[in-house]
Design a protein around this motif. Structure first.
Motif, PDB file in Angstrom:
ATOM      1  N   ALA A 107       0.824  -1.208   0.000  1.00 39.60           N
ATOM      2  CA  ALA A 107       0.000   0.000   0.000  1.00 39.60           C
ATOM      3  C   ALA A 107       0.859   1.259   0.000  1.00 39.60           C
ATOM      4  CB  ALA A 107      -0.928  -0.002   1.216  1.00 39.60           C
ATOM      5  N   LEU A 108       1.951   1.232   0.742  1.00 37.91           N
ATOM      6  CA  LEU A 108       2.863   2.379   0.761  1.00 37.91           C
ATOM      7  C   LEU A 108       3.461   2.615  -0.626  1.00 37.91           C
ATOM      8  CD1 LEU A 108       4.614   1.654   4.161  1.00 37.91           C
ATOM      9  CD2 LEU A 108       3.458   3.799   3.597  1.00 37.91           C
ATOM     10  N   LEU A 109       3.835   1.543  -1.304  1.00 39.96           N
ATOM     11  CA  LEU A 109       4.396   1.684  -2.648  1.00 39.96           C
ATOM     12  C   LEU A 109       3.358   2.219  -3.618  1.00 39.96           C
ATOM     13  CD1 LEU A 109       6.489  -1.613  -2.878  1.00 39.96           C
ATOM     14  CD2 LEU A 109       7.341   0.716  -2.529  1.00 39.96           C
ATOM     15  N   ALA A 110       2.122   1.738  -3.489  1.00 46.52           N
ATOM     16  CA  ALA A 110       1.051   2.231  -4.361  1.00 46.52           C
ATOM     17  C   ALA A 110       0.816   3.714  -4.135  1.00 46.52           C
ATOM     18  CB  ALA A 110      -0.233   1.435  -4.112  1.00 46.52           C
ATOM     19  N   ASP A 111       0.837   4.132  -2.880  1.00 49.75           N
ATOM     20  CA  ASP A 111       0.631   5.548  -2.562  1.00 49.75           C
ATOM     21  C   ASP A 111       1.768   6.407  -3.118  1.00 49.75           C
ATOM     22  OD1 ASP A 111      -0.977   7.579  -1.077  1.00 49.75           O
ATOM     23  OD2 ASP A 111       0.913   7.823   0.001  1.00 49.75           O
ATOM     24  N   ALA A 112       2.968   5.804  -3.204  1.00 47.75           N
ATOM     25  CA  ALA A 112       4.116   6.532  -3.757  1.00 47.75           C
ATOM     26  C   ALA A 112       4.140   6.501  -5.282  1.00 47.75           C
ATOM     27  CB  ALA A 112       5.416   5.936  -3.214  1.00 47.75           C
ATOM     28  N   GLY A 113       3.153   5.825  -5.890  1.00 47.62           N
ATOM     29  CA  GLY A 113       3.031   5.835  -7.348  1.00 47.62           C
ATOM     30  C   GLY A 113       3.659   4.668  -8.055  1.00 47.62           C
TER      31      GLY A 113
END
Length: 826
Positions: free
Chosen positions: A442-448
């Motif tokens: 989820a953190l990676l997704a939020d970072a694009g």
């Protein structure tokens, strides 16, 4: 064990001068964190075969292996190393050595007492020296020695080539007390770690002038004050020989002489078998050899291990047949191979017999291994990506991989600033959160970083990018044009836009049949999200009181919930641009700040309330309850963004003593692969690992270790201090080789080092540690194993753990042992 040396910095330095390699740690969830009270933890006990002095024989020589000849005997110079530390520990005064719990303890051989006698208006420490304490030339140790060392290390005279001055620069003056045995030290600014000063203490003959300090103490110490004195340094033989000091006033050294002998790690098994060393650090493979030797006992040559042990009956029969066959050439080759193997078996058996005379002393070294994440540039400049890496790691598994096979407790480490068992230790890892694959995704997704990101075309502009800066500069130039030129320009742009629209419409019509309904909706949503993010960015800046000029001055380093995020500037550039946080990222940052406050006991940080809830989503340690954080259900292959895959360069040492470290690196790479992060493992020679890669910032991920310290406020600051820009555009990083730091962390260190209340100073260090966890630049993994092979007849030496050796107590308990190879092999 392999130790990769660390060049010392120019301002502050850790007391231990060796960079260590290997590593362990598990991070519990926030709910599992302890209260504000100090955690009850015990250090792993030392293993030194303790014996009372009356049981230790007088006389003989002990040979102690070191990795290399010390390049200097001046512990305050940049190239001092672990050999320097060992040797000076036997020759010079250490006023407050560490005890078995990692706490500084007054040394009665040199001090009767030392304490703060005044706090206002200025801090004053009074040292009362042991009345018998003298240098080897007979002169008493006194105030002139303290004064000379202060002046050499204060940093005021650049003629002295010093590697650190922490604490000495705070001293205002040093005076003689009521008599010659009292030294009164007055501080210009309060200094909590005053016990760290004047250890080792050099005589004024060395520290009194730049020449003797810079050059005189590199290869010789004519005046010493320890249980041993320096007899000679033989570079050709690779030995430094110490002999019992006749001027020593304390308990007499049991040994006649102590020889530090250079033995490469790969040669130590043979050196033990040959009897050329009595004490040496070893790796797990040598420890296994000794364990097998003890297991086999007197049952003859080993049959289940060693050369030829894996030879099957069929292979043995074939070898015999070839050796006795009619083909003379093949027979000659086979006979030579059989003879070589026979000799190897005999030599191996002889070594195993000799190794029965040694014991493996085991403890945990006062050092911890970390995964370092270079946050200066690239994907790891984004704190969300760093936190994703951290939360992908199963640190318990890594700890067990290294420590469990050695029979050592594989407990997770929870602090950057203290090890388990030390005063002030508290698990602060809850400020980051426990291992969780979905939340890491989820953190990676939020970072694009997404599954299709590697196929996307790079965007022309992004917040804080060079393209955006050029657009802004162009816009400023346009503001100064005349109304007529503006109209003309607008007309020209309109014509171009019409043409572009028509061309775009034609292209769109041609490709419309190839575009799915889902793609059209995704594009529509992306446009809306962009507008929403812009609005959120404005709200975030308004809430935090930041503005454009403040953002442009930021160094690209991030205080959770306060500082600006690092940007996407050129690789390893000091002029890192600011990437404005999205709404989700801002909420996550606030949540981390609140977590850090809860873990460290900082009530102000724990009560942060701005925008701490967003609609939708599940709870997670990376964000407050309700935060939306999209994450893929599973990851197949590396993620990407703007046409680039998410691949990190993982640098590891290639030396023979670093097998365990490389094994840990491989496991970490596999853990990161599960969340879509690719790793490019690069193995480099041990001698260049630190200087050419870690110190220079030529890596994304790396494994290395830091030694423990009894003075975290002093020794920890240069490791976690926020890097500052130099005049040439580079970054001044001191020892912060991850390039990740915050103003708040620096402030906590500064407050702790000036806090004379020991309990209050420790609480400030716990708060700093929680914020270091949240910044996710350094992820502690495990406390290093300490394996030492020691002659079984020796006592009071081995795996010391936290404690400093008492060299005068080391000796043979077998009074018949002369220390010769023949005696040890009986």
């Amino acid at each position: 064990m392999s130790h990769v040396g660390v060049p010392r910095g120019t301002v502050r330095k850790r007391r231990s001068l060796a960079l260590l390699t290997a590593g362990v740690l598990t991070i519990p969830a926030l709910a599992g964190c302890s209260s504000d009270s100090e955690e009850t933890s015990r250090a792993v006990p030392q293993d030194i075969a303790p014996a009372a002095r009356d049981r230790v024989a007088d006389g003989s020589t002990v040979n102690w292996a070191v990795d290399a000849m010390p390049t200097t005997l001046n512990a305050f110079q940049a190239d001092a190393d672990s050999a320097t530390t060992k040797i000076t520990g036997a020759l010079l005064p250490t006023l407050f050595p560490m005890d078995a719990a990692g706490h500084p303890k007054l040394n009665p051989d040199y001090l009767e007492s030392a304490k703060i006698i005044e706090r206002e208006p200025k801090q004053v420490v009074l040292y009362k020296l042991n009345q018998q304490a003298v240098w080897s030339d007979g002169r008493e140790i006194g105030a002139p020695d303290f004064v000379a060392q202060w002046r050499a290390l204060s940093g005021k005279d650049s003629a002295f080539w010093t590697a650190r001055n922490a604490g000495y620069e705070r001293i205002e003056k040093i005076e003689r007390g009521s008599d010659d045995l009292q030294v009164r030290v007055t501080f210009a600014k309060p200094y909590a770690d005053w016990r760290s000063l004047f250890s080792p203490l050099y005589p004024k003959e060395i520290t009194g002038s730049p020449d003797t300090f810079n050059d005189g103490a590199r290869t010789a110490l004519k005046n010493t004050a320890g249980p041993f004195q320096l007899k000679g340094v033989d570079k050709a033989k690779g030995t430094v020989t110490l002999v019992r000091s006749p001027r020593w006033w304390g308990e007499k050294a049991k040994l006649d002489s102590l020889v530090f002998r250079v033995v490469a790690p790969k040669d130590r098994t043979k050196a033990l078998a040959d009897g050329t060393v009595h004490v040496t650090d070893i790796d797990a493979a040598t420890a296994d050899r000794i364990a097998l030797a003890l297991r086999d006992g007197s049952g003859g040559q080993p049959l289940t291990h060693g050369p030829g042990a894996d030879l099957t009956p069929a292979a043995a029969l074939r070898s015999w047949a070839l050796a006795h066959g009619s083909d003379e050439k093949q027979a000659e080759i086979a006979q030579a191979a059989r003879e070589a193997n026979r000799k190897a078996v005999v030599a191996y058996g002889a070594e195993q017999k000799a190794l029965r005379g040694y014991a493996v002393r085991k403890s945990l070294e006062p050092a911890y291994t970390q995964l370092a994440l270079n946050g200066e540039s690239g994907p790891l400049a984004d704190d969300r990506v760093r936190r994703a890496v951290a939360r992908a790691l199963d640190r318990q598994e890594l700890a067990e991989t290294v420590l469990k096979p050695l029979g050592l407790p594989a407990k997770p480490l929870g602090s950057h600033l203290a090890l388990a068992g030390q005063p002030g230790y508290k698990d602060g890892s809850g400020a980051l959160g426990d291992q969780n694959t979905k939340e890491a995704q989820a953190l990676l997704a939020d970072a694009g970083w997404t599954q299709g990101g590697a196929a996307e075309k790079p965007k022309d502009t992004k917040a804080g990018s060079e393209a955006e800066k050029k657009d802004a500069e162009k816009k400023e130039g346009e503001e100064g044009t005349t109304e007529k030129s503006e109209k003309s320009e607008k007309s020209e742009k309109a014509d171009k836009a019409d043409k572009a629209d028509k061309a775009g419409k034609a292209d769109a019509d041609e490709k419309k049949t190839d575009k799915t309904e889902a793609e059209e909706k995704a594009e529509e949503k992306a446009d809306k999200d962009t507008d929403a993010d812009k609005d959120a960015d404005k709200a975030d800046r308004a809430a935090t009181g930041s503005d454009e000029s403040a953002a442009s001055r930021a160094e690209g380093l991030y205080i959770v919930g306060q500082d600006d995020k690092p940007g996407a500037g050129p690789a390893r550039s000091a002029a890192t641009h600011v990437l404005a946080p999205s709404r989700d990222a801002a909420a996550q940052s606030i949540a981390l700040l609140r977590q850090a406050g809860a873990v460290s006991g900082d009530s102000a940080a724990a009560k942060v309330t701005a925008q701490d809830k967003q609609p939708g989503g599940a709870a997670g340690a990376y964000a407050p309850v309700g935060t939306a954080a999209p994450a893929p259900a599973s990851v197949k292959g590396p993620l990407g963004k703007d046409g680039k895959t998410l691949t990190l360069r993982f640098v590891l040492p290639s030396g023979p003593g670093s097998q365990s470290l490389r094994g840990v690196g491989d496991r970490i790479a596999a853990m990161l692969e599960k969340i879509g992060i690719g790793t490019e493992i690069t193995k480099v020679p041990d001698e260049s690992y630190f200087k050419d890669h870690i110190a220079s910032g030529d890596y994304d991920l790396a494994l290395y270790s830091w030694p423990a310290t009894a003075y975290p406020a002093t020794d920890g600051r240069p490791i976690y201090a926020k890097p500052e820009p130099a005049t040439d555009g580079s970054l001044l990083v001191e020892q912060n080789y991850t390039r990740v730091g915050t103003d708040h962390i620096d402030q906590l260190f500064d407050q702790a080092v000036a806090e004379l209340d020991e309990k209050a100073s420790r609480e400030l260090m716990k708060q700093a540690d929680a914020r270091i966890w949240a910044a996710a630049g350094s992820i502690p993994l495990f406390q290093r194993p300490q394996l030492v092979a020691v002659d079984k007849k020796l006592s009071n030496v081995g795996a010391f753990g936290f404690a400093a050796p008492r060299y005068q107590d080391i000796g043979f308990t077998d009074r018949q042992a002369a220390g010769s190879p023949a005696d040890r092999k009986k």
